[in-house]
Write an enzyme that holds these catalytic residues in place. Structure first.
Site, short mmCIF file in Angstrom:
data_model
loop_
_atom_site.label_atom_id
_atom_site.label_comp_id
_atom_site.label_asym_id
_atom_site.label_seq_id
_atom_site.Cartn_x
_atom_site.Cartn_y
_atom_site.Cartn_z
N LEU A 192 0.85 -1.20 0.00
CA LEU A 192 0.00 0.00 0.00
C LEU A 192 0.89 1.25 0.00
O LEU A 192 0.74 2.14 -0.84
CB LEU A 192 -0.91 -0.01 1.25
CG LEU A 192 -1.85 1.17 1.42
CD1 LEU A 192 -2.92 1.20 0.33
CD2 LEU A 192 -2.54 1.12 2.81
N THR B 233 7.07 -5.23 3.85
CA THR B 233 7.54 -6.31 4.72
C THR B 233 7.60 -7.63 3.94
O THR B 233 6.68 -7.96 3.20
CB THR B 233 6.60 -6.46 5.94
OG1 THR B 233 6.63 -5.23 6.67
CG2 THR B 233 7.02 -7.61 6.84
N ARG C 74 18.88 -11.42 40.61
CA ARG C 74 19.80 -10.30 40.83
C ARG C 74 19.72 -9.83 42.30
O ARG C 74 18.64 -9.48 42.77
CB ARG C 74 19.42 -9.15 39.89
CG ARG C 74 20.23 -7.87 40.09
CD ARG C 74 21.67 -8.05 39.66
NE ARG C 74 22.41 -6.80 39.75
CZ ARG C 74 23.72 -6.73 39.62
NH1 ARG C 74 24.45 -7.83 39.39
NH2 ARG C 74 24.33 -5.57 39.72
N GLY D 264 18.61 -2.85 34.81
CA GLY D 264 19.69 -1.88 35.05
C GLY D 264 20.62 -1.79 33.86
O GLY D 264 20.19 -1.90 32.71
N GLY D 265 21.92 -1.65 34.13
CA GLY D 265 22.91 -1.53 33.05
C GLY D 265 22.92 -2.73 32.13
O GLY D 265 23.14 -2.60 30.92
N GLU E 285 1.03 -0.31 9.91
CA GLU E 285 -0.43 -0.50 9.73
C GLU E 285 -1.20 0.70 10.26
O GLU E 285 -2.26 0.57 10.85
CB GLU E 285 -0.89 -1.83 10.33
CG GLU E 285 -0.33 -3.00 9.53
CD GLU E 285 -1.13 -4.26 9.58
OE1 GLU E 285 -2.35 -4.21 9.74
OE2 GLU E 285 -0.50 -5.33 9.41
N THR F 168 0.01 4.73 11.85
CA THR F 168 0.65 5.19 13.10
C THR F 168 -0.43 5.33 14.19
O THR F 168 -1.63 5.35 13.89
CB THR F 168 1.32 6.56 12.91
OG1 THR F 168 0.28 7.52 12.64
CG2 THR F 168 2.32 6.55 11.76
#
Ligand SMILES: Cc1cc2nc3c(=O)[nH]c(=O)nc-3n(C[C@H](O)[C@H](O)[C@H](O)COP(=O)(O)OP(=O)(O)OC[C@H]3O[C@@H](n4cnc5c(N)ncnc54)[C@H](O)[C@@H]3O)c2cc1C
Length: 368
Positions: free
Chosen positions: A114, A147, A257, A329-330, A353, A355
């Site tokens: 399109l 695509t 963590r 985190g990092g 498709e 915005t």
């Protein structure tokens, strides 16, 4: 059962390649093979053409579960639906039989053409032309951002047949990759969904039989918009899957963590973030599944609901994936962990498709 089956397949056969597909910006061939082997590459194709005959909700669940591990790969079932739905909705029986059968078998993929360089949100401003010449049409123009271009055998192409009528002068056609005069641009270098090829499609005096027109002359734009009513829900599903994948990863990470002598999951500040992420995902899921049910039934408020689901779920995906990076985190900011890929992949769901500004225009015009 369907979700469990797709999840196991996606984790075993698609997830292991997701990082490499992104890093190398290459087509997810392993995903295509696994999806075809399990008849999950184009589940929406009706049984009469040899397809799985999945309804809109089942299709959404397939896309969601693939996107949970690899957003690029989820564009295989999603764009096969986007590209072929114009034929299913408006094509002749002969056209359906000819093109749905190889799609169902996994021998060919379908793309949807399109957009153009100068016609994005204002798609009716397209310039690609189709001129009738006896029993044929001759197509000339450039389609942009397509695509799976180059990978797909078949392309639904919207082109102007009567320039005096704007959207009512647009018609839809099936163009084949092997048609003389069809060629492709270089793959776009993108922020995310790097495994999904996005290329220009060039149509240079492409001469095709007139019976490749989908529906009547002048109905192509209406078919293209009707298609999007149904397929925006698949983008909502993709967004949902990306968000769920990020939440699932972050949930595991915070339990492992340790900082200040305990797992960071013990901090209420972290728990509240996870609770918000899960709440937003669940709201997006309910909206998306309700929209899928409306798509299946052909409810009159589908246009509003499809736009709402796509807009809401994609905003949720962006928020949740950004929070997932924060929770790591990092480490979250590095390519050693999957959440930064998910954050980059999420962004496209707010753009294609239509915005999310365009979704709001659609919703405002179709308020319930
Ligand atoms: C990776 C990728 C894959 C894609 N795949 C396909 C595909 O397979 N097939 C296909 O046909 N297209 C595809 N697209 C195209 C996509 O749908 C368009 O990029 C999108 O519709 C926006 O068009 P545009 O890029 O020209 O932006 P523009 O229309 O130029 O918009 C620029 C900005 O202006 C805003 N804007 C525009 N008009 C208004 C308005 N009236 N009110 C408020 N804000 C407005 C937009 O929201 C946006 O923020 C793809 C795009 C990408 C990036």
């Amino acid at each position: 059962m369907l979700r469990d089956a797709v999840r196991s397949l996606a984790e075993a056969k698609i997830a292991p390649y997701a990082a490499a597909v992104d890093e190398e910006a290459r087509f997810p061939r392993e995903a295509l093979d696994a999806l075809v082997a399990n008849d999950l590459h184009a589940v929406h194709v009706p049984e009469e053409f040899g397809g799985a005959g999945a309804d809109a909700l089942a299709t959404v669940i397939v896309i969601e579960e693939v996107a949970r591990v690899c957003a690029s790969s989820s564009l295989i079932p999603a764009v096969n639906k986007l590209g072929s739905l114009p034929v299913i909705l408006s094509g002749s029986e002969a056209l359906k039989k000819k093109y749905m059968t190889p799609l169902a078998k996994g021998e060919a993929m379908f793309s949807y053409c399109l957009s153009e360089p100068d016609a994005g949100s204002d798609a009716a401003g397209m310039k690609t032309k189709a001129v009738r010449d006896g029993d044929h049409y001759v197509l000339n123009g450039v389609k942009r951002w397509i695509t799976n271009a180059g990978e797909s055998e078949y392309y639904t192409v919207m082109a102007v047949t009567d320039p005096t009528k704007r959207s009512k002068g647009i018609s839809a056609f099936v163009v084949e990759k092997s048609d003389e005069g069809v060629s492709f641009g270089a793959p776009e270098k993108k922020l995310g969904i790097k495994g999904s090829p996005t290329r220009e499609v060039y149509l240079d005096n492409v001469r095709i039989p007139a019976d490749r027109m989908i529906g009547e002359e002048g109905t192509g734009f209406a078919t293209a918009m009707k298609t999007l009513d149904h397929t925006r829900i698949t983008i909502a599903a993709q967004a949902l899957g990306i968000a769920q994948g990020a939440l699932d990863y972050a949930k595991g990470y915070v339990q492992e963590r340790k900082q200040f002598g305990k797992p960071i999951a013990d901090f209420q500040g972290i728990q509240f973030m996870l609770a918000d992420m899960a709440m937003k995902i669940e709201a997006a899921r309910q909206l998306t599944y309700a929209a899928a049910a409306k798509s299946e039934r052909g409810d009159s408020d589908l246009t509003f609901q499809g736009a709402a689901a796509k807009c809401f779920a994609s905003d949720v995906a962006m928020e949740v994936t950004t929070d997932a990076v924060q929770l790591l985190g990092g480490y979250g900011y590095t390519r050693d962990y999957p959440v930064e890929r998910m954050m980059r992949d999420a962004k496209i769901t707010q753009i294609y498709e239509g915005t999310n500004q365009v979704q709001r225009i659609v919703m405002a015009r179709n308020l319930p």
